[in-house]
Design a protein around this motif. Structure first.
Motif, PDB file in Angstrom:
ATOM      1  N   HIS A   1     -12.742   8.461  -1.619  1.00  0.00           N
ATOM      2  CA  HIS A   1     -11.506   8.244  -2.361  1.00  0.00           C
ATOM      3  C   HIS A   1     -11.716   7.362  -3.589  1.00  0.00           C
ATOM      4  O   HIS A   1     -12.640   6.559  -3.651  1.00  0.00           O
ATOM      5  CB  HIS A   1     -10.443   7.606  -1.455  1.00  0.00           C
ATOM      6  N   GLU A   2     -10.810   7.529  -4.548  1.00  0.00           N
ATOM      7  CA  GLU A   2     -10.703   6.593  -5.662  1.00  0.00           C
ATOM      8  C   GLU A   2      -9.650   5.558  -5.295  1.00  0.00           C
ATOM      9  O   GLU A   2      -8.578   5.919  -4.770  1.00  0.00           O
ATOM     10  CB  GLU A   2     -10.265   7.321  -6.951  1.00  0.00           C
ATOM     11  N   GLY A   3      -9.930   4.299  -5.581  1.00  0.00           N
ATOM     12  CA  GLY A   3      -8.986   3.233  -5.248  1.00  0.00           C
ATOM     13  C   GLY A   3      -8.283   2.711  -6.495  1.00  0.00           C
ATOM     14  O   GLY A   3      -8.936   2.357  -7.483  1.00  0.00           O
ATOM     15  N   PHE A   4      -6.963   2.705  -6.449  1.00  0.00           N
ATOM     16  CA  PHE A   4      -6.137   2.301  -7.593  1.00  0.00           C
ATOM     17  C   PHE A   4      -5.379   1.009  -7.265  1.00  0.00           C
ATOM     18  O   PHE A   4      -4.916   0.837  -6.137  1.00  0.00           O
ATOM     19  CB  PHE A   4      -5.124   3.392  -7.916  1.00  0.00           C
ATOM     20  N   LYS A   5      -5.257   0.137  -8.271  1.00  0.00           N
ATOM     21  CA  LYS A   5      -4.537  -1.126  -8.080  1.00  0.00           C
ATOM     22  C   LYS A   5      -3.615  -1.377  -9.271  1.00  0.00           C
ATOM     23  O   LYS A   5      -3.927  -0.990 -10.404  1.00  0.00           O
ATOM     24  CB  LYS A   5      -5.513  -2.309  -8.012  1.00  0.00           C
ATOM     25  N   MET A   6      -2.510  -2.053  -8.983  1.00  0.00           N
ATOM     26  CA  MET A   6      -1.609  -2.498 -10.043  1.00  0.00           C
ATOM     27  C   MET A   6      -1.088  -3.885  -9.674  1.00  0.00           C
ATOM     28  O   MET A   6      -0.506  -4.060  -8.607  1.00  0.00           O
ATOM     29  CB  MET A   6      -0.423  -1.537 -10.181  1.00  0.00           C
TER      30      MET A   6
ATOM     31  N   TYR B   1      -1.947   8.732 -11.759  1.00  0.00           N
ATOM     32  CA  TYR B   1      -1.819   7.312 -11.396  1.00  0.00           C
ATOM     33  C   TYR B   1      -2.228   6.409 -12.565  1.00  0.00           C
ATOM     34  O   TYR B   1      -1.616   5.361 -12.789  1.00  0.00           O
ATOM     35  CB  TYR B   1      -2.634   6.995 -10.142  1.00  0.00           C
TER      36      TYR B   1
ATOM     37  N   GLY C   1     -12.922   3.988  -2.603  1.00  0.00           N
ATOM     38  CA  GLY C   1     -12.179   4.035  -1.344  1.00  0.00           C
ATOM     39  C   GLY C   1     -13.028   4.634  -0.234  1.00  0.00           C
ATOM     40  O   GLY C   1     -13.593   5.724  -0.406  1.00  0.00           O
TER      41      GLY C   1
ATOM     42  N   PHE D   1      -1.754   2.327 -13.091  1.00  0.00           N
ATOM     43  CA  PHE D   1      -2.705   1.876 -12.071  1.00  0.00           C
ATOM     44  C   PHE D   1      -4.111   1.869 -12.671  1.00  0.00           C
ATOM     45  O   PHE D   1      -4.467   2.752 -13.456  1.00  0.00           O
ATOM     46  CB  PHE D   1      -2.704   2.820 -10.862  1.00  0.00           C
TER      47      PHE D   1
ATOM     48  N   LEU E   1     -10.947   1.137   3.756  1.00  0.00           N
ATOM     49  CA  LEU E   1     -11.083  -0.081   2.955  1.00  0.00           C
ATOM     50  C   LEU E   1     -11.378   0.354   1.535  1.00  0.00           C
ATOM     51  O   LEU E   1     -11.786   1.496   1.286  1.00  0.00           O
ATOM     52  CB  LEU E   1     -12.214  -0.971   3.495  1.00  0.00           C
ATOM     53  N   SER E   2     -11.165  -0.553   0.603  1.00  0.00           N
ATOM     54  CA  SER E   2     -11.597  -0.274  -0.760  1.00  0.00           C
ATOM     55  C   SER E   2     -12.441  -1.432  -1.249  1.00  0.00           C
ATOM     56  O   SER E   2     -12.304  -2.559  -0.779  1.00  0.00           O
ATOM     57  CB  SER E   2     -10.395  -0.025  -1.686  1.00  0.00           C
TER      58      SER E   2
ATOM     59  N   LEU F   1      -0.123  -3.895  -5.855  1.00  0.00           N
ATOM     60  CA  LEU F   1       0.213  -2.592  -5.300  1.00  0.00           C
ATOM     61  C   LEU F   1      -1.048  -1.736  -5.351  1.00  0.00           C
ATOM     62  O   LEU F   1      -1.740  -1.707  -6.370  1.00  0.00           O
ATOM     63  CB  LEU F   1       1.322  -1.985  -6.152  1.00  0.00           C
ATOM     64  N   GLU F   2      -1.357  -1.054  -4.259  1.00  0.00           N
ATOM     65  CA  GLU F   2      -2.583  -0.266  -4.246  1.00  0.00           C
ATOM     66  C   GLU F   2      -2.399   1.065  -3.541  1.00  0.00           C
ATOM     67  O   GLU F   2      -1.428   1.263  -2.783  1.00  0.00           O
ATOM     68  CB  GLU F   2      -3.713  -1.057  -3.599  1.00  0.00           C
ATOM     69  N   LEU F   3      -3.311   1.958  -3.812  1.00  0.00           N
ATOM     70  CA  LEU F   3      -3.319   3.267  -3.146  1.00  0.00           C
ATOM     71  C   LEU F   3      -4.709   3.840  -3.320  1.00  0.00           C
ATOM     72  O   LEU F   3      -5.489   3.404  -4.174  1.00  0.00           O
ATOM     73  CB  LEU F   3      -2.263   4.200  -3.748  1.00  0.00           C
ATOM     74  N   SER F   4      -5.024   4.828  -2.502  1.00  0.00           N
ATOM     75  CA  SER F   4      -6.263   5.558  -2.706  1.00  0.00           C
ATOM     76  C   SER F   4      -5.959   7.043  -2.728  1.00  0.00           C
ATOM     77  O   SER F   4      -4.974   7.501  -2.145  1.00  0.00           O
ATOM     78  CB  SER F   4      -7.299   5.205  -1.634  1.00  0.00           C
ATOM     79  N   SER F   5      -6.784   7.772  -3.446  1.00  0.00           N
ATOM     80  CA  SER F   5      -6.562   9.199  -3.661  1.00  0.00           C
ATOM     81  C   SER F   5      -7.898   9.920  -3.508  1.00  0.00           C
ATOM     82  O   SER F   5      -8.911   9.487  -4.076  1.00  0.00           O
ATOM     83  CB  SER F   5      -5.990   9.397  -5.068  1.00  0.00           C
TER      84      SER F   5
ATOM     85  N   LYS G   1       0.848  -1.190   0.000  1.00  0.00           N
ATOM     86  CA  LYS G   1       0.000   0.000   0.000  1.00  0.00           C
ATOM     87  C   LYS G   1       0.883   1.238   0.000  1.00  0.00           C
ATOM     88  O   LYS G   1       1.759   1.386   0.850  1.00  0.00           O
ATOM     89  CB  LYS G   1      -0.902  -0.003   1.227  1.00  0.00           C
TER      90      LYS G   1
ATOM     91  N   GLU H   1       1.167   5.178   0.501  1.00  0.00           N
ATOM     92  CA  GLU H   1       0.454   6.181   1.299  1.00  0.00           C
ATOM     93  C   GLU H   1       1.260   7.462   1.379  1.00  0.00           C
ATOM     94  O   GLU H   1       2.479   7.451   1.220  1.00  0.00           O
ATOM     95  CB  GLU H   1       0.268   5.673   2.725  1.00  0.00           C
TER      96      GLU H   1
ATOM     97  N   LEU I   1       1.476  -6.787  -9.960  1.00  0.00           N
ATOM     98  CA  LEU I   1       2.897  -6.941 -10.295  1.00  0.00           C
ATOM     99  C   LEU I   1       3.186  -8.437 -10.373  1.00  0.00           C
ATOM    100  O   LEU I   1       3.195  -9.100  -9.339  1.00  0.00           O
ATOM    101  CB  LEU I   1       3.782  -6.311  -9.227  1.00  0.00           C
TER     102      LEU I   1
END
Lengths: 157, 157
Positions: free
Chosen positions: B149-154, A140, A151, A145, B127-128, A125-129, A90, A92, B156
């Protein structure tokens, strides 16, 4: 000419500057540079850095340009059962000095994050924005992504 | 009458059933019950459970109803610098037996997660949820989560 950006692990000495970058990039109440510099010296940040370091699973990085810290992000490693035990990563607290946004610092950090994630055995791999950061969302997506999730957040005080 | 739902920490003996619940709840390729039961016995899940337990920062729970495991979720504790070192909690892998969806198992688990997060000193719970799971989004909003939020994933690989 744009100076080269390098990314390295953060040290305790970087903490006030990192905390100032986070304060300047606050989603709903960004501080100006002077207020953020004062905020960054609050002792709570040094204590939090100790907890991050002691965890062993959370990694704080800084981006440097011409000897100055201009960006920061954290990468956290999360074991899980799903997908036969695929490790999640994650990202951040991605922040770039407001005076340097759009100059490639964020992209350098995210390329570093992807490479670091592979080294750490991360398979997802993840993230929120924040939804109001539409420029960040395009950024992103350009990096590869997928904006696949909603989120959700809940503050517990 | 709907049997009472109780939530407790998962043990190694629960792992095949938890893995089966995860497989049945896969966002893009859900397995049927028989295939999921076979999948749940794969040794990779027991190894992943060891990593979760050893981490000390990731907590796997199960929901039981009438002596049977009918749901699961994971709560991960993430230290960080933002907000003067506010600890984040991440809820992951929330799954309920498909035959029992809508019966309150998920809500019991999320109420447990919120209480557990407070005990663990978490100040922000997140959480997403996959964008195609619109029922889940309404569920989380009813529980008090903000869809901010917007949730992004990649992936790998």
């Amino acid at each position: 000419m744009i100076p080269v950006v390098s990314v390295r692990a953060a040290t305790a000495a970087d903490v006030p500057r990192i905390a100032a970058l986070i304060a300047m990039g606050h989603a709903s109440a960004p501080m100006d540079a002077a207020a953020a510099e004062t905020e960054g010296r609050h002792p709570a940040y040094a204590e939090a850095f100790e907890r991050i370091t002691a965890s062993g699973a959370n990694h704080l990085f800084v981006a440097e340009q011409a000897g100055r810290v201009v960006g920061t992000y954290q990468l956290s490693v999360l074991p899980g059962l799903a997908e036969r035990g695929r490790t999640r990563g994650k990202i951040e607290s991605v922040h770039v000095d407001p005076s340097l946004r759009g100059s490639g610092v964020g992209a350098a950090m995210m390329r570093h994050a992807i490479a670091e994630a592979r080294v750490l055995g991360i398979g997802l791999l993840e993230l929120s924005s924040n939804k109001n950061r539409t420029d960040a969302h395009r950024f992103y997506e350009r990096l590869g992504f997928a904006r696949s999730h909603e989120g959700f957040k809940m503050v517990l005080d």
